[in-house]
Scaffold this motif. Structure first.
Motif, mmCIF file in Angstrom:
data_model
loop_
_atom_site.group_PDB
_atom_site.id
_atom_site.type_symbol
_atom_site.label_atom_id
_atom_site.label_comp_id
_atom_site.label_asym_id
_atom_site.label_seq_id
_atom_site.Cartn_x
_atom_site.Cartn_y
_atom_site.Cartn_z
ATOM 1 N N SER A 154 74.055 59.569 97.521
ATOM 2 C CA SER A 154 72.753 59.884 96.952
ATOM 3 C C SER A 154 72.894 61.148 96.107
ATOM 4 C CB SER A 154 71.731 60.099 98.064
ATOM 5 O OG SER A 154 70.416 60.034 97.574
ATOM 6 N N PRO A 155 72.173 61.262 94.979
ATOM 7 C CA PRO A 155 72.419 62.360 94.030
ATOM 8 C C PRO A 155 71.940 63.720 94.513
ATOM 9 C CG PRO A 155 70.606 61.001 93.265
ATOM 10 C CD PRO A 155 71.188 60.297 94.447
ATOM 11 N N ASP A 196 69.414 63.219 100.843
ATOM 12 C CA ASP A 196 70.632 62.574 101.310
ATOM 13 C C ASP A 196 71.791 62.841 100.352
ATOM 14 O OD1 ASP A 196 69.303 61.413 103.513
ATOM 15 O OD2 ASP A 196 68.630 59.738 102.288
ATOM 16 N N ALA A 197 71.861 64.021 99.794
ATOM 17 C CA ALA A 197 72.860 64.313 98.767
ATOM 18 C C ALA A 197 74.287 64.120 99.292
ATOM 19 C CB ALA A 197 72.677 65.739 98.256
ATOM 20 N N TYR A 198 75.023 63.259 98.613
ATOM 21 C CA TYR A 198 76.395 62.930 99.001
ATOM 22 C C TYR A 198 76.993 62.214 97.799
ATOM 23 C CZ TYR A 198 80.064 61.132 102.243
ATOM 24 O OH TYR A 198 81.233 60.846 102.894
ATOM 25 N N PHE A 199 78.044 62.766 97.195
ATOM 26 C CA PHE A 199 78.555 62.191 95.956
ATOM 27 C C PHE A 199 79.999 62.611 95.732
ATOM 28 C CE2 PHE A 199 76.055 66.011 95.118
ATOM 29 C CZ PHE A 199 76.971 66.840 94.477
ATOM 30 N N ALA A 200 80.615 62.017 94.704
ATOM 31 C CA ALA A 200 82.017 62.301 94.365
ATOM 32 C C ALA A 200 82.160 62.369 92.857
ATOM 33 C CB ALA A 200 82.929 61.222 94.946
ATOM 34 N N GLY A 201 83.275 62.927 92.413
ATOM 35 C CA GLY A 201 83.525 63.023 90.985
ATOM 36 C C GLY A 201 84.955 63.433 90.692
ATOM 37 N N PHE A 202 85.299 63.390 89.407
ATOM 38 C CA PHE A 202 86.634 63.764 88.940
ATOM 39 C C PHE A 202 86.485 64.681 87.738
ATOM 40 C CE2 PHE A 202 86.937 59.596 90.927
ATOM 41 C CZ PHE A 202 88.023 59.759 91.785
ATOM 42 N N GLY A 203 87.464 65.555 87.550
ATOM 43 C CA GLY A 203 87.402 66.488 86.432
ATOM 44 C C GLY A 203 88.729 67.172 86.186
ATOM 45 N N ALA A 258 99.620 74.598 72.601
ATOM 46 C CA ALA A 258 99.783 73.899 73.872
ATOM 47 C C ALA A 258 98.705 74.358 74.857
ATOM 48 C CB ALA A 258 101.168 74.157 74.446
ATOM 49 N N ILE A 259 98.330 73.460 75.761
ATOM 50 C CA ILE A 259 97.330 73.787 76.773
ATOM 51 C C ILE A 259 97.883 73.439 78.161
ATOM 52 C CG2 ILE A 259 95.360 73.437 75.232
ATOM 53 C CD1 ILE A 259 94.971 70.683 76.564
ATOM 54 N N ALA A 260 97.398 74.154 79.164
ATOM 55 C CA ALA A 260 97.731 73.856 80.563
ATOM 56 C C ALA A 260 96.488 73.282 81.219
ATOM 57 C CB ALA A 260 98.192 75.106 81.292
ATOM 58 N N VAL A 261 96.605 72.096 81.790
ATOM 59 C CA VAL A 261 95.449 71.423 82.363
ATOM 60 C C VAL A 261 95.880 70.666 83.622
ATOM 61 C CG1 VAL A 261 95.754 69.325 80.980
ATOM 62 C CG2 VAL A 261 93.471 69.946 81.814
ATOM 63 N N LYS A 262 94.991 70.621 84.585
ATOM 64 C CA LYS A 262 95.260 69.841 85.797
ATOM 65 C C LYS A 262 94.000 69.071 86.193
ATOM 66 C CE LYS A 262 94.208 73.440 89.250
ATOM 67 N NZ LYS A 262 94.752 74.198 90.408
ATOM 68 N N SER A 263 94.208 67.889 86.748
ATOM 69 C CA SER A 263 93.080 67.059 87.141
ATOM 70 C C SER A 263 92.747 67.276 88.610
ATOM 71 C CB SER A 263 93.390 65.576 86.891
ATOM 72 O OG SER A 263 94.501 65.172 87.668
ATOM 73 N N TYR A 264 91.512 67.002 88.970
ATOM 74 C CA TYR A 264 91.093 67.105 90.366
ATOM 75 C C TYR A 264 90.042 66.053 90.659
ATOM 76 C CZ TYR A 264 86.854 69.579 88.737
ATOM 77 O OH TYR A 264 85.684 69.928 88.115
ATOM 78 N N GLY A 265 89.772 65.875 91.940
ATOM 79 C CA GLY A 265 88.693 65.013 92.406
ATOM 80 C C GLY A 265 88.035 65.669 93.605
ATOM 81 N N TYR A 266 86.786 65.355 93.842
ATOM 82 C CA TYR A 266 86.083 65.966 94.980
ATOM 83 C C TYR A 266 85.108 64.971 95.594
ATOM 84 C CZ TYR A 266 82.155 66.409 91.735
ATOM 85 O OH TYR A 266 81.151 66.133 90.847
ATOM 86 N N VAL A 267 84.826 65.177 96.874
ATOM 87 C CA VAL A 267 83.741 64.493 97.587
ATOM 88 C C VAL A 267 82.896 65.580 98.223
ATOM 89 C CG1 VAL A 267 83.090 62.900 99.418
ATOM 90 C CG2 VAL A 267 85.136 62.442 98.047
ATOM 91 N N SER A 268 81.615 65.617 97.892
ATOM 92 C CA SER A 268 80.728 66.673 98.363
ATOM 93 C C SER A 268 79.566 66.061 99.129
ATOM 94 C CB SER A 268 80.199 67.486 97.175
ATOM 95 O OG SER A 268 79.340 68.519 97.607
ATOM 96 N N ARG A 269 79.259 66.648 100.279
ATOM 97 C CA ARG A 269 78.106 66.189 101.052
ATOM 98 C C ARG A 269 77.272 67.381 101.481
ATOM 99 N NH1 ARG A 269 80.397 62.693 105.755
ATOM 100 N NH2 ARG A 269 78.174 62.259 105.971
ATOM 101 N N ALA A 270 75.966 67.176 101.571
ATOM 102 C CA ALA A 270 75.048 68.282 101.817
ATOM 103 C C ALA A 270 75.090 68.765 103.260
ATOM 104 C CB ALA A 270 73.619 67.881 101.447
ATOM 105 N N THR A 271 75.323 67.874 104.201
ATOM 106 C CA THR A 271 75.340 68.234 105.625
ATOM 107 C C THR A 271 76.392 67.402 106.332
ATOM 108 O OG1 THR A 271 73.707 66.583 106.245
ATOM 109 C CG2 THR A 271 72.881 68.772 105.653
ATOM 110 N N PRO A 272 76.757 67.788 107.554
ATOM 111 C CA PRO A 272 77.672 66.952 108.330
ATOM 112 C C PRO A 272 77.078 65.581 108.629
ATOM 113 C CG PRO A 272 77.472 69.145 109.311
ATOM 114 C CD PRO A 272 76.412 69.036 108.262
#
Length: 568
Positions: free
Chosen positions: A116-117, A122-129, A194-208
C-alpha cells in the motif's frame, strides 16, 4: 497415606499444567489463531542504502488508499496472482493485491492487500534506484515516463528518466505468472566524463508485521547470505539497537517474511552485494541491497538486473524459484531444524489433498499411512506389554522382598528383565516415534499457506484455526468468548474421550501414582490441545481411534494381556 499423597501430587501436577501451559505454549508452541492479514502503518519514505533513516512527516494525515492511488500517474499490474500498480512518482511498486487469497473465510471477504502506498495506514512498498557521486540520480520525487500502461507476463514496461546532464536512467519491469518482478536497471552515460554509479533496491514498511514472531515461527527481516539462511534478526533487535545490521554476500536475498507472505529482494546471483536490515524513524523498517559501484566511461552503458518477490509463500512456488537459481528460497518458510522431515510430511499431505480434494480427509489418510508404517512397532510394543504382564507377579515379589533397599531392588529388577528377556521401555517407542510426526504436522498446519482457510466438514471451515464451537458458551449462544485454555470445542472433547477409551483398554498400572496420572491425562490433554489447529486434533482423534482398533486386534494375539485388561 501413600495413596492420598499420590492423589494430591496428581491434582497439583494437573493444576500446574493447566494454568501454566498457556504461558509456555504462547512462547514455544503458539496455538492457531485467525491469520493476521493487515499491517498497521502510517506515512513513510524509503531509506537510502547508504544513509540513515529520514524523519517521517508526522504532520501529514493518513488518507484513504483509493484517494492516494489517484494522486499520481501509474502503470497497472495484472497477472493471475497479482493485481496492482507501479507509482510513476519514485518508480515505486506500492500497490499489490493478491486476488487468489482472502482476508477471512467469509464469501464477501476482500482480497489480501500486501503493498500500500506512502500516505496510507498500510504503507508497505518496494523500489529500485541508483546512487552516484557527482551526478544527479532519480529520487522519490522523480516522475518517470512509461513505455506502456500495463505490466503483464507478456508485456514488460520500461520507465525512463533523463537527468539533463548527459545521463539517462531506465528500469525495465517484467513479471512472471506468479510473484516475481524483474527490474533491469540501465544507465547510459552520454556526458563528457566518467561517472561512478551503483544500483540498489529496497523494501520499506511502516510498522512490524501483525503476525507474532515466536520460537517456532520467525516473522520479520530475514535473508540468505553466502549459502546460509539467517533468522537471527527480528524487529525487537532493531528497536533495541543497533538500528542497522549489514551483511556482505555474493548471491542470496533479503526481505521481510510474514506468516504467509514474503517480500524479498534478489540481486543477480553472480554479483556481490551489501544487504541491510534497518530501523527507521518511528515504527518504520527497511531491508535493502546495494551493489558495488561501477565506473561508466563516456558513451558507455550498463545494465544490472535485480528482482523482487512479493506474494504468498506457496511451497511449490518457492521450490520452483529455488530450482531456477534462487538459493534456499524455500527457507522463507521457517521449517526449523527438522525441515528435512517436515517437508516430506507436507509433500505427502498435499498430494493426498490434490488426490482427494479435502484437507481434512487428507489428514485422516495421512494418519492411516503413519499407523501402517508403525504397525510392526506396535506389534512389538504389545508383545512387550504382554511379557511385562506375565512377569508382574515376580516383580511384585521383588518389591515386597526389597522394599527397604531401593538399590538392591533396582539390581534385582534388572536381572529379572534380562532373565525374562523383557524391556520395560519398549512400550514407549511408538510414543517417541509419534512426537516428530506430530510436531511436523503442527508446523505444516501453522506455516503453510496451502492449509490456510481449508475446510473439512460441517462447522469446521478452517483446519488451520481452532475449533470455532465452544462448549462453555453453548456453541456461541451465550454472548462471551471463553479464555483460550477453557475454550473447549467439540474436537477437543472427542480427543479427551478417545484418549480415555484408549487408556481403558490398557492394562492397569501397578504404581498408584501412574494410575492417577493416566486417569487425568485425557482430560488434561483436552484442555491443552483445545486452542490448537483443528487439523491437529483431527489427526490425534483419528490416531486414537486407530490405536484402539489395533489394540483390540492385537489383544486377540496376546491373550494374557487381554485377560489382564478384562479382570482389572
Amino acid at each position: 497415606m501413600d495413596d492420598k499423597k499420590n492423589i494430591i501430587l496428581a491434582v497439583l501436577l494437573t493444576a500446574a499444567i493447566l494454568f501454566g501451559w498457556p504461558y509456555i505454549s504462547e512462547h514455544f508452541f503458539p496455538a492457531a489463531n485467525p491469520p493476521a492479514t493487515k499491517i498497521e502503518g502510517g506515512k513513510t519514505t524509503p531509506l537510502t542504502p547508504a544513509g540513515e533513516a529520514p524523519a517521517q512527516d508526522a504532520s501529514t494525515a493518513i488518507r484513504d488508499r483509493a484517494l492516494v492511488l489517484k494522486e499520481t500517474p501509474r502503470v497497472a499490474i495484472r497477472t493471475p496472482k497479482i493485481i496492482g500498480s507501479i507509482n510513476l512518482k519514485g518508480a515505486r511498486i506500492d500497490d499489490v493485491v493478491l486476488p487468489t487469497y482472502k482476508e477471512t473465510i467469509a464469501k464477501d471477504s476482500p482480497a489480501i492487500r500486501l503493498y500500500s502506498p506512502s500516505g496510507t495506514k498500510d504503507a508497505y512498498f518496494a523500489g529500485f534506484g541508483w546512487q552516484g557521486e557527482g551526478i544527479k540520480t532519480p529520487d522519490a520525487n522523480t516522475v518517470w515516463t512509461a513505455s506502456g500502461t500495463e505490466l503483464t507476463p507478456t508485456s514488460p514496461v520500461t520507465l525512463s528518466w533523463n537527468n539533463g546532464a548527459g545521463q539517462n536512467f531506465e528500469i525495465r519491469y517484467s513479471i512472471d505468472e506468479n510473484y516475481m518482478i524483474s527490474a533491469a536497471q540501465k544507465v547510459s552515460n552520454s556526458g563528457t566524463g566518467a561517472i561512478a554509479v551503483k544500483s540498489y533496491g529496497y523494501v520499506s514498511r511502516a510498522t512490524p508485521s501483525a503476525d507474532p514472531d515466536t520460537w517456532t515461527i520467525h516473522v520479520g527481516p530475514m535473508g540468505v547470505f553466502n549459502g546460509a539462511a539467517n533468522y537471527d534478526v527480528n524487529y525487537k533487535d532493531l528497536e533495541k539497537g543497533p538500528a542497522s545490521q549489514s551483511f556482505q554476500s555474493t548471491g542470496g536475498w533479503i526481505g521481510f517474511t510474514d506468516k504467509y507472505w514474503l517480500s524479498a529482494l534478489i540481486p543477480d546471483q553472480k554479483d556481490a552485494f551489501t544487504g541491510q536490515m534497518r530501523k527507521g524513524a518511528g515504527t518504520q523498517f527497511q531491508t535493502d541491497i546495494a551493489l558495488a559501484p561501477v565506473m561508466l566511461a563516456p558513451g558507455k552503458a550498463m545494465t544490472q538486473t535485480n528482482r523482487l518477490f512479493v506474494g504468498a509463500k506457496e511451497v511449490k512456488t518457492l521450490q520452483a524459484y529455488e530450482r531456477a537459481g534462487v538459493p534456499l528460497f524455500d527457507r522463507a518458510i521457517d521449517w526449523g531444524w527438522f525441515y528435512w522431515f517436515e517437508q516430506p510430511i507436507f509433500a505427502l499431505l498435499h498430494w493426498l489433498f490434490e488426490t482427494l480434494g479435502n484437507f481434512g480427509v487428507a489428514i485422516i489418510c495421512l494418519t492411516f499411512c503413519v499407523r501402517a508404517l508403525m504397525f510392526p512397532v506396535a506389534q512389538r510394543q504389545f508383545a512387550s506389554m504382554a511379557a511385562m504382564r506375565a512377569v508382574q507377579p515376580k516383580m511384585k515379589a521383588l518389591q515386597e522382598k526389597y522394599k527397604d533397599d531401593k538399590q538392591q531392588l533396582q539390581q534385582k529388577m534388572m536381572e529379572l528383565y534380562k532373565q525374562e528377556k523383557v524391556n520395560p521401555l519398549a512400550g514407549c517407542l511408538p510414543i517417541f516415534i509419534q512426537i516428530p510426526i506430530f510436531f511436523a504436522l503442527y508446523k505444516v498446519l501453522q506455516l503453510t499457506i496451502e492449509m490456510r482457510h481449508q475446510p473439512f466438514v460441517l462447522w469446521i471451515k478452517d483446519l488451520s484455526a481452532p475449533d470455532p464451537l465452544h462448549i462453555l458458551n453453548l456453541f456461541g449462544l451465550l454472548p462471551f468468548t471463553p479464555p483460550s485454555f477453557l475454550a473447549i470445542g467439540v474436537l477437543a472433547l472427542l480427543l479427551g474421550i478417545s484418549m480415555w477409551l484408549q487408556f481403558k483398554l490398557n492394562p492397569a498400572q501397578m504404581d498408584p501414582m501412574q494410575q492417577q496420572v493416566f486417569a487425568i491425562m485425557p482430560w488434561m490433554m483436552m484442555f491443552i490441545m483445545a486452542p490448537f489447529a483443528a487439523g491437529l486434533l483431527v489427526y490425534w482423534i483419528t490416531n486414537n481411534c486407530l490405536s484402539m482398533a489395533q489394540q483390540w486386534w492385537l489383544y486377540k494375539r496376546h491373550p494374557v494381556l487381554n485377560t489382564a485388561t478384562a479382570t482389572k
